[in-house]
Design an enzyme around this catalytic site. Sequence first.
Site, PDB file in Angstrom:
ATOM      1  N   ASP A   2       0.863  -1.189   0.000  1.00 38.20           N
ATOM      2  CA  ASP A   2       0.000   0.000   0.000  1.00 38.20           C
ATOM      3  C   ASP A   2       0.895   1.234   0.000  1.00 38.20           C
ATOM      4  O   ASP A   2       2.093   1.143   0.230  1.00 38.20           O
ATOM      5  CB  ASP A   2      -0.934   0.003   1.212  1.00 38.20           C
ATOM      6  CG  ASP A   2      -0.208  -0.385   2.480  1.00 38.20           C
ATOM      7  OD1 ASP A   2       0.981  -0.031   2.625  1.00 38.20           O
ATOM      8  OD2 ASP A   2      -0.803  -1.048   3.332  1.00 38.20           O
ATOM      9  N   ASP A  26       1.491   5.005   1.605  1.00 35.63           N
ATOM     10  CA  ASP A  26       1.157   5.968   2.646  1.00 35.63           C
ATOM     11  C   ASP A  26       1.717   7.326   2.250  1.00 35.63           C
ATOM     12  O   ASP A  26       2.791   7.410   1.643  1.00 35.63           O
ATOM     13  CB  ASP A  26       1.768   5.544   3.990  1.00 35.63           C
ATOM     14  CG  ASP A  26       1.163   4.246   4.491  1.00 35.63           C
ATOM     15  OD1 ASP A  26       0.003   3.972   4.150  1.00 35.63           O
ATOM     16  OD2 ASP A  26       1.866   3.497   5.192  1.00 35.63           O
ATOM     17  N   ASP A  44      11.081   3.601  12.735  1.00 39.46           N
ATOM     18  CA  ASP A  44      11.919   2.563  13.344  1.00 39.46           C
ATOM     19  C   ASP A  44      13.279   2.348  12.669  1.00 39.46           C
ATOM     20  O   ASP A  44      14.307   2.320  13.320  1.00 39.46           O
ATOM     21  CB  ASP A  44      11.143   1.245  13.476  1.00 39.46           C
ATOM     22  CG  ASP A  44      10.333   0.883  12.248  1.00 39.46           C
ATOM     23  OD1 ASP A  44      10.478   1.550  11.194  1.00 39.46           O
ATOM     24  OD2 ASP A  44       9.551  -0.089  12.319  1.00 39.46           O
TER      25      ASP A  44
HETATM   26  P1  ATP Z   1       4.914  -3.602   5.607  1.00 37.04           P
HETATM   27  O1  ATP Z   1       3.722  -2.749   5.300  1.00 37.04           O
HETATM   28  O2  ATP Z   1       5.621  -4.151   4.449  1.00 37.04           O
HETATM   29  O3  ATP Z   1       4.627  -4.614   6.649  1.00 37.04           O
HETATM   30  P2  ATP Z   1       5.907  -1.160   6.686  1.00 37.04           P
HETATM   31  O4  ATP Z   1       7.292  -0.717   7.048  1.00 37.04           O
HETATM   32  O5  ATP Z   1       5.177  -0.379   5.666  1.00 37.04           O
HETATM   33  O6  ATP Z   1       6.012  -2.677   6.289  1.00 37.04           O
HETATM   34  P3  ATP Z   1       3.753  -0.458   8.424  1.00 37.04           P
HETATM   35  O7  ATP Z   1       3.289  -1.143   9.656  1.00 37.04           O
HETATM   36  O8  ATP Z   1       2.853  -0.332   7.266  1.00 37.04           O
HETATM   37  O9  ATP Z   1       5.080  -1.225   8.008  1.00 37.04           O
HETATM   38  O10 ATP Z   1       4.268   0.966   8.898  1.00 37.04           O
HETATM   39  C1  ATP Z   1       4.477   2.060   8.024  1.00 37.04           C
HETATM   40  C2  ATP Z   1       5.643   2.922   8.518  1.00 37.04           C
HETATM   41  O11 ATP Z   1       5.412   3.394   9.834  1.00 37.04           O
HETATM   42  C3  ATP Z   1       6.954   2.157   8.600  1.00 37.04           C
HETATM   43  O12 ATP Z   1       7.627   2.138   7.364  1.00 37.04           O
HETATM   44  C4  ATP Z   1       7.705   2.941   9.647  1.00 37.04           C
HETATM   45  O13 ATP Z   1       8.269   4.107   9.098  1.00 37.04           O
HETATM   46  C5  ATP Z   1       6.614   3.365  10.590  1.00 37.04           C
HETATM   47  N1  ATP Z   1       6.437   2.407  11.699  1.00 37.04           N
HETATM   48  C6  ATP Z   1       5.605   1.352  11.747  1.00 37.04           C
HETATM   49  N2  ATP Z   1       5.680   0.713  12.914  1.00 37.04           N
HETATM   50  C7  ATP Z   1       6.559   1.385  13.660  1.00 37.04           C
HETATM   51  C8  ATP Z   1       7.075   1.239  14.982  1.00 37.04           C
HETATM   52  N3  ATP Z   1       6.676   0.233  15.751  1.00 37.04           N
HETATM   53  N4  ATP Z   1       7.992   2.140  15.411  1.00 37.04           N
HETATM   54  C9  ATP Z   1       8.388   3.161  14.631  1.00 37.04           C
HETATM   55  N5  ATP Z   1       7.950   3.352  13.389  1.00 37.04           N
HETATM   56  C10 ATP Z   1       7.057   2.485  12.894  1.00 37.04           C
HETATM   57 MG    MG Z   2       3.050  -0.642   5.077  1.00 42.25          MG
END
Ligand code: ATP
Ligand code: MG
Length: 438
Positions: free
Chosen positions: A66, A68, A142
């Site tokens: 997705d 963001d 993170d």
């Molecule tokens: P995926 O969607 O492939 O699982 P993602 O990195 O996009 O991985 P999301 O949970 O969609 O994970 O989170 C979007 C963004 O928010 C991440 O890329 C990161 O920058 C931030 N993020 C998510 N979870 C955390 C956390 N626990 N601590 C700090 N930042 C976070």
């Molecule tokens: Mg994501």
Amino acid sequence: MIKRLIRRVLGLPAEVRVPRGQHELTRDAISPATARVCAALRAAGFSGYVVGGAVRDLLLGITPQDFDVATDARPEQVRPLFRRAIIIGRRFRLVHVMLGAETIEVSTFRAADPETAEKDEHGRVLRDNVFGTQEEDARRRDFSVNALYFDPQTEEVVDFHGGLADLKKRVLRVIGDPETRYREDPIRMLRAVRLAAKLGLTLDPATREPIRALAPLLERVPPARLFDEMLKLLLSGHASACLRQLRDVGLHKGVLPLLDVILEQPLGERFVTLALAQTDERVLAERPVSPAFLFAALLWHEVLAAWKARQARGERAMPALEAAMDDVLETQCAKLAITRKLTATMREVWAMQPRFEQRSGHRAYRLVEAARFRMAYDFLALRAASGEVPAELEAWWRAFQSADPETRKAMLLPETGPRKRRRRRRKKRPAEAASQPA
Ligand code: ATP
Ligand code: MG
């Protein structure tokens, strides 16, 4: 000037804004709806960036799940810019913009000031809900590779933490001091493992090192969040690799009962390995997977062990199975909030397994017609593949379910041998036998 010098000392690129040509990302890689959202924000005088996982995945040549968007506009300034948009979330408000079939999540730059954020006694952040600058927004994320912003208009990448360089080196690195960041939110340890496995990145030594000692902090994470993260991990398409990695970094023993079961069980190791491999294969082929099936598989040998123990104590087979399922689910759900809908399906699949032993008369017909037959049969197939039940049993059911009525009739086994006792009982209490649920 000074800022630049500090960045150079820290090994970060001197310039935060990396122009097109110095990275691989172009605007046609992002979805049209995302591009429109960013353009609308721009036109209204705000910034609009693609951020997080999508930028990271595109730079690695992976199709993002997705998109963001991050902006300096407040939620109430974002919403009026779009015809179909709603503000969601209580703790942290963000805007969902719906354009055609796509929903784009638009969040306002947010600061997570560790000085002011409310924390528990282990350093876990309980609340962080202040808007901030883009730089602050990057710092609260993170990993360096998750803190990249892409501006579709200029095609610049904004990189405060050396994420582009880390992607090139294929390294996953925590932003800031890893121990502090894990204490703020222990889930980041699981995310580190999942993202490294999914993206084929290596954990930077400093990112990896503190995990073993901090693993017990996961016990304090709310069970619903743990469940979400475990589900993501198991359905990532790289579950087998994730679990190997969990063991390597020391995130198994005693942290989550489920992980103990998966990583430590001598009995069901082959069964669990097969279940995970099959799940990965299905996810990567974009075929649907059922979380209930997967959790049922992961816990099956626990159920079996509890069932056997109860029978050895003299309990009758079916009540003992019911009680064994209770035992196992109770232990698991204490730490991991497996949803009720899921546990109901898991129970059905488990409870149907003994019924596959009965291949005579109307019992076989009733089983084939049961609502969860397909899932229960797939489960049986896994048990056969792992050597727990004879391959012949699975082959019989495979043939039986697709056979025509004549063939089915010929396939049924005669009611002999151990069935006798049951028949006698049925004669005594015909009402009970007839009302058994299908
Ligand atoms: P995926 O969607 O492939 O699982 P993602 O990195 O996009 O991985 P999301 O949970 O969609 O994970 O989170 C979007 C963004 O928010 C991440 O890329 C990161 O920058 C931030 N993020 C998510 N979870 C955390 C956390 N626990 N601590 C700090 N930042 C976070
Ligand atoms: Mg994501």
